[in-house]
Design a protein around this motif. Sequence first.
Motif, PDB file in Angstrom:
ATOM      1  N   GLY A  99     -24.334  41.033 -14.907  1.00  0.00           N
ATOM      2  CA  GLY A  99     -23.072  40.498 -14.446  1.00  0.00           C
ATOM      3  C   GLY A  99     -22.947  39.070 -14.940  1.00  0.00           C
ATOM      4  O   GLY A  99     -23.223  38.133 -14.201  1.00  0.00           O
ATOM      5  N   ALA A 100     -22.540  38.916 -16.196  1.00  0.00           N
ATOM      6  CA  ALA A 100     -22.616  37.616 -16.857  1.00  0.00           C
ATOM      7  C   ALA A 100     -21.799  36.552 -16.124  1.00  0.00           C
ATOM      8  O   ALA A 100     -22.279  35.436 -15.911  1.00  0.00           O
ATOM      9  N   ALA A 101     -20.592  36.887 -15.713  1.00  0.00           N
ATOM     10  CA  ALA A 101     -19.753  35.885 -15.050  1.00  0.00           C
ATOM     11  C   ALA A 101     -20.400  35.419 -13.751  1.00  0.00           C
ATOM     12  O   ALA A 101     -20.404  34.235 -13.433  1.00  0.00           O
ATOM     13  N   PHE A 102     -20.979  36.349 -13.044  1.00  0.00           N
ATOM     14  CA  PHE A 102     -21.603  36.024 -11.767  1.00  0.00           C
ATOM     15  C   PHE A 102     -22.796  35.098 -11.964  1.00  0.00           C
ATOM     16  O   PHE A 102     -22.958  34.097 -11.263  1.00  0.00           O
ATOM     17  N   MET A 103     -23.604  35.401 -12.961  1.00  0.00           N
ATOM     18  CA  MET A 103     -24.783  34.584 -13.193  1.00  0.00           C
ATOM     19  C   MET A 103     -24.407  33.208 -13.720  1.00  0.00           C
ATOM     20  O   MET A 103     -25.069  32.214 -13.423  1.00  0.00           O
ATOM     21  N   ARG A 104     -23.311  33.146 -14.486  1.00  0.00           N
ATOM     22  CA  ARG A 104     -22.854  31.843 -14.974  1.00  0.00           C
ATOM     23  C   ARG A 104     -22.462  30.950 -13.806  1.00  0.00           C
ATOM     24  O   ARG A 104     -22.704  29.744 -13.818  1.00  0.00           O
ATOM     25  N   THR A 105     -21.852  31.551 -12.790  1.00  0.00           N
ATOM     26  CA  THR A 105     -21.435  30.769 -11.627  1.00  0.00           C
ATOM     27  C   THR A 105     -22.639  30.132 -10.955  1.00  0.00           C
ATOM     28  O   THR A 105     -22.654  28.942 -10.639  1.00  0.00           O
ATOM     29  N   ARG A 106     -23.668  30.930 -10.760  1.00  0.00           N
ATOM     30  CA  ARG A 106     -24.849  30.382 -10.091  1.00  0.00           C
ATOM     31  C   ARG A 106     -25.533  29.347 -10.984  1.00  0.00           C
ATOM     32  O   ARG A 106     -26.007  28.315 -10.515  1.00  0.00           O
ATOM     33  N   ALA A 107     -25.531  29.630 -12.280  1.00  0.00           N
ATOM     34  CA  ALA A 107     -26.162  28.688 -13.207  1.00  0.00           C
ATOM     35  C   ALA A 107     -25.464  27.330 -13.165  1.00  0.00           C
ATOM     36  O   ALA A 107     -26.105  26.281 -13.273  1.00  0.00           O
TER      37      ALA A 107
ATOM     38  N   ALA B  69     -22.225  34.355  -0.726  1.00  0.00           N
ATOM     39  CA  ALA B  69     -23.574  34.901  -0.859  1.00  0.00           C
ATOM     40  C   ALA B  69     -24.099  34.777  -2.283  1.00  0.00           C
ATOM     41  O   ALA B  69     -25.145  35.328  -2.608  1.00  0.00           O
ATOM     42  N   LEU B  70     -23.354  34.061  -3.108  1.00  0.00           N
ATOM     43  CA  LEU B  70     -23.732  33.908  -4.519  1.00  0.00           C
ATOM     44  C   LEU B  70     -25.204  33.552  -4.706  1.00  0.00           C
ATOM     45  O   LEU B  70     -25.905  34.175  -5.506  1.00  0.00           O
ATOM     46  N   PRO B  71     -25.717  32.577  -3.939  1.00  0.00           N
ATOM     47  CA  PRO B  71     -27.122  32.217  -4.164  1.00  0.00           C
ATOM     48  C   PRO B  71     -28.098  33.297  -3.750  1.00  0.00           C
ATOM     49  O   PRO B  71     -29.253  33.270  -4.151  1.00  0.00           O
ATOM     50  N   GLN B  72     -27.636  34.242  -2.931  1.00  0.00           N
ATOM     51  CA  GLN B  72     -28.559  35.282  -2.462  1.00  0.00           C
ATOM     52  C   GLN B  72     -28.601  36.475  -3.396  1.00  0.00           C
ATOM     53  O   GLN B  72     -29.415  37.376  -3.213  1.00  0.00           O
ATOM     54  N   PHE B  73     -27.695  36.474  -4.377  1.00  0.00           N
ATOM     55  CA  PHE B  73     -27.632  37.624  -5.269  1.00  0.00           C
ATOM     56  C   PHE B  73     -28.919  37.738  -6.075  1.00  0.00           C
ATOM     57  O   PHE B  73     -29.350  36.778  -6.700  1.00  0.00           O
ATOM     58  N   GLU B  74     -29.505  38.906  -6.034  1.00  0.00           N
ATOM     59  CA  GLU B  74     -30.726  39.154  -6.777  1.00  0.00           C
ATOM     60  C   GLU B  74     -30.367  39.797  -8.107  1.00  0.00           C
ATOM     61  O   GLU B  74     -29.738  40.844  -8.152  1.00  0.00           O
ATOM     62  N   ALA B  75     -30.766  39.149  -9.195  1.00  0.00           N
ATOM     63  CA  ALA B  75     -30.376  39.627 -10.521  1.00  0.00           C
ATOM     64  C   ALA B  75     -30.886  41.032 -10.797  1.00  0.00           C
ATOM     65  O   ALA B  75     -30.348  41.734 -11.633  1.00  0.00           O
ATOM     66  N   ARG B  76     -31.929  41.432 -10.057  1.00  0.00           N
ATOM     67  CA  ARG B  76     -32.488  42.757 -10.355  1.00  0.00           C
ATOM     68  C   ARG B  76     -31.642  43.885  -9.750  1.00  0.00           C
ATOM     69  O   ARG B  76     -31.878  45.052 -10.034  1.00  0.00           O
TER      70      ARG B  76
ATOM     71  N   GLN C  84     -30.388  30.960   0.335  1.00  0.00           N
ATOM     72  CA  GLN C  84     -29.404  30.121   1.003  1.00  0.00           C
ATOM     73  C   GLN C  84     -29.972  28.719   1.218  1.00  0.00           C
ATOM     74  O   GLN C  84     -29.289  27.719   0.995  1.00  0.00           O
ATOM     75  N   GLN C  85     -31.237  28.664   1.639  1.00  0.00           N
ATOM     76  CA  GLN C  85     -31.860  27.362   1.865  1.00  0.00           C
ATOM     77  C   GLN C  85     -31.900  26.554   0.568  1.00  0.00           C
ATOM     78  O   GLN C  85     -31.663  25.342   0.567  1.00  0.00           O
ATOM     79  N   GLU C  86     -32.205  27.257  -0.528  1.00  0.00           N
ATOM     80  CA  GLU C  86     -32.308  26.538  -1.792  1.00  0.00           C
ATOM     81  C   GLU C  86     -30.946  25.976  -2.205  1.00  0.00           C
ATOM     82  O   GLU C  86     -30.846  24.826  -2.653  1.00  0.00           O
ATOM     83  N   MET C  87     -29.889  26.781  -2.049  1.00  0.00           N
ATOM     84  CA  MET C  87     -28.574  26.298  -2.442  1.00  0.00           C
ATOM     85  C   MET C  87     -28.089  25.195  -1.508  1.00  0.00           C
ATOM     86  O   MET C  87     -27.436  24.241  -1.936  1.00  0.00           O
TER      87      MET C  87
END
Lengths: 174, 175
Positions: B88-96, A54-61, B153-156
Motif C-alpha cells: 500500500g504505497a500511499a499508506f506507507m508514504r504517509t507514515r514515512a 491508526a496509521l502508526p499501528q498499521f503493520e506492513a506485513r 501509538q506510543q512511538e508516534m
Amino acid sequence: MRSRRDAVSSSVKDFEVFYREHVGAVFGLCYRLTGQRESAEDCTQETFVAAWRALPQFEARSAVATWLHRIAVNKVIARNASVAAKFELAASRSGDTPPDEPAGDDAAPPLDLERAIAALPDGSRHVLVLVGIYGYSHAEAAQLLGIAAGTCRAHLHRARQLLGLRMGLNEESP
Amino acid sequence: MSEQPDLSLDERLARLGRDIAPARDLWPGIEERVLRSARQRRVALALAAGLVATAFALFAAFHPHAARGPDSASLRFAQPLDSAAPRGAAFMRTRAALEQAFASDLQRLPPKTRARVLQDLDTIRNARADIRGALDSNPQDPMLNELLADTWQQEMDFYANVSSTSDSARMRWPM
C-alpha cells in the motif's frame, strides 16, 4: 528544511490518494453490510478517519484491504449497536421504501438480489456479505463479527433460505 | 431486469461486484476531520510536552551526569524505522512522512535532551521487539496484538512530542 506543517500536508495528500484507491471497496462493503446508502457513507467516512488515526499501528506485513475491511466491519457493528442506528433501521424497514440502488456501471449487480440482501436480518446479512460475496471463511467472518463459527454458519444457512424464498429459487443449503 | 433465472444463488452472489462507488465524494468530510484531529492532537501533545520538559529539567538538575552522549544515541537512531516490506504505497508514504518529520525535529533538540529522547525511544522499540517475539509463538493472542498496536501509538506520540519540544528549543537556542 521541510516544516512539520508541510509534512502533515503532504501526508494528507498521500492519504487522499490512498482513499481514492480504496473507497470503492470500503463503501461497497459498508453498503452491503448496512443495506443503506447514508449509513454506508457515514461508516465509510468513519473507517477512513479511523484508518488515519491508526496509521502508526498499521503493520506492513498485513494486507491493506484486509485491515480496512476489519475497521469497516467494526464501524458497521458499532453503528448497529447504537440506539440511534437501531431506531433508524427499524423506521426505514417498517415502511415499504426499498434500500437505495447501488451505484455502478453496467456490470452492477442485479437489483432484486441487492434488495433481497439488504432486507435480510442484520446477522444473516453480515455473514452472507462477508462469506458469500467477499469470500471470507466462516472462521474469518466469525472473528471479524465477534461471533462463534457455529453461529456464523447458522446465519449463513438462514440467509440462504430467506434469499431463496424471496427470489423464488429452489436452493439446497450446502 | 437483467437477471438470469437459471443461475443458482451462489452464482448470482459470485457475480456481484465488490466495489461500489459512493454517489458523492466523501473525501472533503474525511479531510476536514483528519486535519481537525491533527490540530487537536498537537495541542494535547504540546501540553504533555510541557510536562515532560519540566520533568526533564528537574531530572537534569538533580542528576547532571545521567544523560548519555548524543553521538552514540544518534547512531542508534540511524537504524531503519521499519524494515518490513511495505504494502500500500500511499499508506506507507504517509507514515514515512511523519517519521521523516520526527528525524529532522530530533536534530533541533539540545544534545542532552536528544540523548534522553533516543533512550526512551529505544525502550519503546525494545518492548515492541519483545511483544513480536511473543507473538511469533502465539500470533492470534488479542492482548499481545493490542500491546503491539499500543507501542506504535506510543512511538508516534513520541514523535509529535519531540516535534513540540524541538519547536520550543529552537526558540531558546536559535540554529
